[in-house]
Design a protein around this motif. Structure first.
Motif, PDB file in Angstrom:
ATOM      1  N   VAL A  48       4.049  -3.184  -5.314  1.00  0.00           N
ATOM      2  CA  VAL A  48       3.402  -3.265  -3.931  1.00  0.00           C
ATOM      3  C   VAL A  48       2.203  -4.387  -4.033  1.00  0.00           C
ATOM      4  CG1 VAL A  48       2.299  -1.841  -2.383  1.00  0.00           C
ATOM      5  CG2 VAL A  48       4.178  -0.975  -3.775  1.00  0.00           C
ATOM      6  N   ASP A  49       2.538  -5.379  -3.078  1.00  0.00           N
ATOM      7  CA  ASP A  49       1.408  -6.401  -3.203  1.00  0.00           C
ATOM      8  C   ASP A  49       0.615  -6.264  -1.815  1.00  0.00           C
ATOM      9  OD1 ASP A  49       0.033  -8.865  -3.655  1.00  0.00           O
ATOM     10  OD2 ASP A  49       1.759 -10.280  -3.527  1.00  0.00           O
ATOM     11  N   ASP A 102       0.851  -1.491  10.939  1.00  0.00           N
ATOM     12  CA  ASP A 102       0.365  -1.447   9.534  1.00  0.00           C
ATOM     13  C   ASP A 102       1.666  -1.600   8.684  1.00  0.00           C
ATOM     14  OD1 ASP A 102      -2.352  -1.667  10.819  1.00  0.00           O
ATOM     15  OD2 ASP A 102      -2.566   0.583  10.093  1.00  0.00           O
ATOM     16  N   ALA A 103       1.646  -2.088   7.579  1.00  0.00           N
ATOM     17  CA  ALA A 103       2.813  -2.203   6.708  1.00  0.00           C
ATOM     18  C   ALA A 103       2.463  -2.374   5.341  1.00  0.00           C
ATOM     19  CB  ALA A 103       3.703  -3.330   7.174  1.00  0.00           C
ATOM     20  N   TYR A 104       3.060  -1.876   4.359  1.00  0.00           N
ATOM     21  CA  TYR A 104       2.903  -2.238   2.975  1.00  0.00           C
ATOM     22  C   TYR A 104       3.923  -3.361   2.771  1.00  0.00           C
ATOM     23  CZ  TYR A 104       0.862   2.402   2.154  1.00  0.00           C
ATOM     24  OH  TYR A 104       0.043   3.215   2.302  1.00  0.00           O
ATOM     25  N   ARG A 105       3.479  -4.335   1.585  1.00  0.00           N
ATOM     26  CA  ARG A 105       4.359  -5.496   1.091  1.00  0.00           C
ATOM     27  C   ARG A 105       4.916  -5.167  -0.123  1.00  0.00           C
ATOM     28  NH1 ARG A 105       0.774  -8.743   0.832  1.00  0.00           N
ATOM     29  NH2 ARG A 105       0.848  -9.755   2.892  1.00  0.00           N
ATOM     30  N   LEU A 106       6.000  -4.741  -0.085  1.00  0.00           N
ATOM     31  CA  LEU A 106       7.235  -4.449  -1.341  1.00  0.00           C
ATOM     32  C   LEU A 106       7.483  -5.871  -1.757  1.00  0.00           C
ATOM     33  CD1 LEU A 106       8.201  -2.245  -3.343  1.00  0.00           C
ATOM     34  CD2 LEU A 106      10.414  -2.443  -1.780  1.00  0.00           C
ATOM     35  N   VAL A 107       7.556  -6.238  -3.366  1.00  0.00           N
ATOM     36  CA  VAL A 107       7.998  -7.361  -3.468  1.00  0.00           C
ATOM     37  C   VAL A 107       8.825  -7.336  -4.926  1.00  0.00           C
ATOM     38  CG1 VAL A 107       7.004  -9.501  -4.851  1.00  0.00           C
ATOM     39  CG2 VAL A 107       5.659  -8.659  -2.929  1.00  0.00           C
TER      40      VAL A 107
END
Length: 409
Positions: A218-219, A228-233
């Motif tokens: 998770v970056d 709003d969002a999380y960034r999954l890499v």
């Protein structure tokens, strides 16, 4: 922002893999009419100066959030940019060489060339350039996707047992029944998804590929379509793949993928960038999924046109068998071409001049235990076509293709 965590311990691999498989099954069902197509990919980075401050989540927790998402209804606008590095064909795109494409589409004088509304040709246009799509979904029985152009619109509508595709530019429509797709192996209420068109479609493919060969982190966070969002890499551990990394923006409230960006291992601009610019998780209006062909529309029924290939006994001729060589990001698909021979020789009358120039601009001649052949390259998907009619393809480097062909002999 620094990553919330580094790569997870290998002891969690089995649990993580199960979570991803579940995520792939439950992502919001915004589908598109299916065609046999290669992997395609999409612009701006996810980060902005206004990244939201969200509670920290581990990669496993974020994947579980995607899996738990029950989003089945939404509407919105999606922007897709694809840059495979293909050369310009002077007005002839990839669809020019497909039935119903610009080089073989239907029309008043083109009844023997298929329907201009056939999704098999029209949706291939998403494989290059920039496109704006309107999407809507109301559960597994109702979906709609519209590709917007300056002066025209192309739509695919799934409503119950019916699937319609309509091309306003040519005033042609293509109609199929769910029962017909189910008989060919599809599930009722689901449209085949070989051509991804939404962040969900791309994320689903990426999560299915994520296993012990992938670093998942998770970056930070992002703002996508005002949410709003999380960034999954996802970063491949394997060398030999053309995939650098995949970033998926996941809605913090619903767990729905809002944006997908694939960066190639070779660097430069993203190969694929697909993201919502506007999204609403309310139920779309019921008439969104209604369709009646306008007066004067040429309608082609599935199975009635020359695009349906049948054998001498009248039965459908299936797609060539596909064998997978290797695992993970460096896996290569092997396909045997009908007739046991490769591409037509330069100057052959079997191939249009535009198509020959296109192939020549991409190809590198190679030799090995498999004999000889040509490697065709894009920024993501590469393919080796041997002179004896075998195709080795994948999101892998030229050397990986050659090694796969060598190991197969």
């Amino acid at each position: 922002m620094a990553p919330y965590e580094s790569e997870q311990d290998t002891t969690e691999a089995e649990e993580r893999s199960a979570g991803r498989r579940k995520a792939a099954r439950y992502l919001v069902p915004v589908a598109v009419a299916g065609v046999a197509a290669a992997t395609i990919g999409l612009v701006p980075a996810l980060a902005s100066g206004d990244d939201p401050d969200l509670p920290k989540l581990t990669a496993q927790e974020l994947i579980e959030k995607i899996a738990a998402s029950d989003t089945e209804r939404l509407s919105g606008t999606v922007k897709i940019n694809t840059d495979l590095g293909l050369p310009s064909l002077g007005g002839a795109g990839a669809g020019a060489f497909a039935p119903g494409g610009s080089g073989g589409g239907g029309g008043e004088d083109g009844d023997d060339k298929g329907s201009a509304a056939d999704p098999g040709a029209k949706l291939m246009e998403l494989a290059s350039g920039s496109h704006t799509l309107r999407v809507a979904a109301d559960g597994p029985e109702k979906q709609k996707i519209s590709v917007l152009d300056d002066a025209a619109e192309y739509s695919v509508i799934h409503n119950g047992d019916d699937v319609w595709a309509y091309d306003s530019a040519s005033n042609e429509a293509y109609h199929a029944k769910d029962a017909g797709r189910k008989a060919r192996g599809g599930e009722k209420g689901e449209l085949p998804k070989e051509v991804p068109a939404t962040p969900k479609d791309f994320a689903e493919q990426a999560l299915e590929a994520a296993d012990e060969t992938t670093s998942v982190t998770v970056d930070g966070s992002a703002k996508v379509a005002g949410r709003d969002a999380y960034r999954l890499v996802l970063t491949p551990k394997d060398s030999g793949t053309t995939v650098g990394r995949i970033a998926i923006a996941v809605d913090a409230k619903t767990g729905t993928p809002l944006k997908f960006t694939l960066t190639p291992a070779g660097g430069g601009a993203a190969v694929v960038d697909a993201g919502f610019t506007k999204v609403d998780f309310g139920r779309p209006a019921a008439d969104t999924f209604d369709f009646t062909p306008p007066k004067g529309t040429k309608v082609t029924e599935e199975g009635s046109g020359p695009g349906e290939h049948r054998g001498g006994d009248g039965k459908d001729v299936g797609e060539p068998g596909v064998e997978v060589i290797g695992e993970g990001w460096t896996s290569v698909a092997k396909i045997k071409l009908p007739g046991g021979q490769g591409l037509p020789a330069p100057g052959s009358t079997d191939m249009p001049a535009d198509a020959q120039r296109f192939l020549d601009s991409l190809g590198d001649k190679v030799d090995g235990a498999f004999g000889s052949g040509t490697v065709f390259k894009t920024r993501l998907v590469n393919a080796l076509v041997t002179d004896d009619g075998t195709v080795y393809a994948g999101a892998v480097t030229k050397d990986t293709l050659v090694k796969a062909a060598e190991s197969d002999r």
